[in-house]
Design an enzyme around this catalytic site. Sequence first.
Site, PDB file in Angstrom:
ATOM      1  N   HIS A  62      -1.217   6.507  -3.167  1.00 50.46           N
ATOM      2  CA  HIS A  62      -2.219   7.487  -2.766  1.00 50.46           C
ATOM      3  C   HIS A  62      -3.396   7.521  -3.737  1.00 50.46           C
ATOM      4  O   HIS A  62      -3.254   7.218  -4.912  1.00 50.46           O
ATOM      5  CB  HIS A  62      -1.595   8.887  -2.727  1.00 50.46           C
ATOM      6  CG  HIS A  62      -0.413   8.985  -1.830  1.00 50.46           C
ATOM      7  ND1 HIS A  62       0.674   9.756  -2.140  1.00 50.46           N
ATOM      8  CD2 HIS A  62      -0.129   8.414  -0.637  1.00 50.46           C
ATOM      9  CE1 HIS A  62       1.582   9.664  -1.171  1.00 50.46           C
ATOM     10  NE2 HIS A  62       1.114   8.835  -0.254  1.00 50.46           N
ATOM     11  N   LYS A  72      -5.071  11.765 -13.252  1.00 50.44           N
ATOM     12  CA  LYS A  72      -3.767  12.431 -13.261  1.00 50.44           C
ATOM     13  C   LYS A  72      -3.046  12.150 -14.569  1.00 50.44           C
ATOM     14  O   LYS A  72      -3.184  11.068 -15.141  1.00 50.44           O
ATOM     15  CB  LYS A  72      -2.888  11.917 -12.110  1.00 50.44           C
ATOM     16  CG  LYS A  72      -3.448  12.185 -10.742  1.00 50.44           C
ATOM     17  CD  LYS A  72      -2.574  11.536  -9.682  1.00 50.44           C
ATOM     18  CE  LYS A  72      -3.167  11.737  -8.295  1.00 50.44           C
ATOM     19  NZ  LYS A  72      -2.411  11.006  -7.276  1.00 50.44           N
ATOM     20  N   TYR A 132       2.697  16.454 -12.203  1.00 48.17           N
ATOM     21  CA  TYR A 132       1.443  15.864 -12.640  1.00 48.17           C
ATOM     22  C   TYR A 132       0.297  16.855 -12.597  1.00 48.17           C
ATOM     23  O   TYR A 132       0.250  17.758 -11.788  1.00 48.17           O
ATOM     24  CB  TYR A 132       1.097  14.604 -11.855  1.00 48.17           C
ATOM     25  CG  TYR A 132       1.018  14.740 -10.355  1.00 48.17           C
ATOM     26  CD1 TYR A 132      -0.203  14.803  -9.706  1.00 48.17           C
ATOM     27  CD2 TYR A 132       2.171  14.762  -9.587  1.00 48.17           C
ATOM     28  CE1 TYR A 132      -0.279  14.888  -8.320  1.00 48.17           C
ATOM     29  CE2 TYR A 132       2.114  14.843  -8.205  1.00 48.17           C
ATOM     30  CZ  TYR A 132       0.889  14.911  -7.581  1.00 48.17           C
ATOM     31  OH  TYR A 132       0.816  15.013  -6.210  1.00 48.17           O
ATOM     32  N   ASP A 170       3.147   7.445   5.068  1.00 50.16           N
ATOM     33  CA  ASP A 170       3.025   6.360   4.096  1.00 50.16           C
ATOM     34  C   ASP A 170       3.350   4.999   4.709  1.00 50.16           C
ATOM     35  O   ASP A 170       2.840   3.978   4.252  1.00 50.16           O
ATOM     36  CB  ASP A 170       3.905   6.618   2.872  1.00 50.16           C
ATOM     37  CG  ASP A 170       3.305   7.669   1.941  1.00 50.16           C
ATOM     38  OD1 ASP A 170       2.176   8.140   2.192  1.00 50.16           O
ATOM     39  OD2 ASP A 170       3.977   8.025   0.955  1.00 50.16           O
TER      40      ASP A 170
END
Length: 181
Positions: A62, A72, A132, A170
Amino acid sequence: MELQQTTLKDCFILKPRIFQDERGFFSETYNKNTFKETTGLDIDFVQDNQSSSTYGVLRGLHFQKGPMAQSKLVRVVKGKVLDIVVDIRKDSETFGKHFSIVLDDVEQKQLFVPRGFAHGFVTLSETSVFAYKCDNFYDKTSEGGISYKDATLQLDWHLPEEALIISEKDQQLPTFKEAIL
């Protein structure tokens, strides 16, 4: 906190100091001043996310596009995952290259993923809790992705295909060339 460079430009591993005794352990998982001093980056993380997954769950690859792109700082709170990042910055010397690392709750390493990277992970333990920090807010209209089984990237997810659990969304992600080029 110790900094290790990865093979990808601007992407690095952070290893926190862990203090252990007979009671357990303590570690500081994030400190803005220490992060800035160690990395040289002054990042304003604005959103924290956390997921729980079972063995074989693969999430990714992603990314967010344009002004909503995100840096991130990822880590595993519980369990073990294989984390993979792909540099999708067309002007980068490491464009199209990927890096993988096993993150777990024992070593407690963290991976800094800069803006312009696709990111994904697969759970290698019975369960995992993955956390995250993001320096930009999630924006559905800016989301993008790359197929976990892209032939150009040839990613090794460390598990056989039949062991992977992948969301329908996905499974429909485009190839690297379709998503980026």
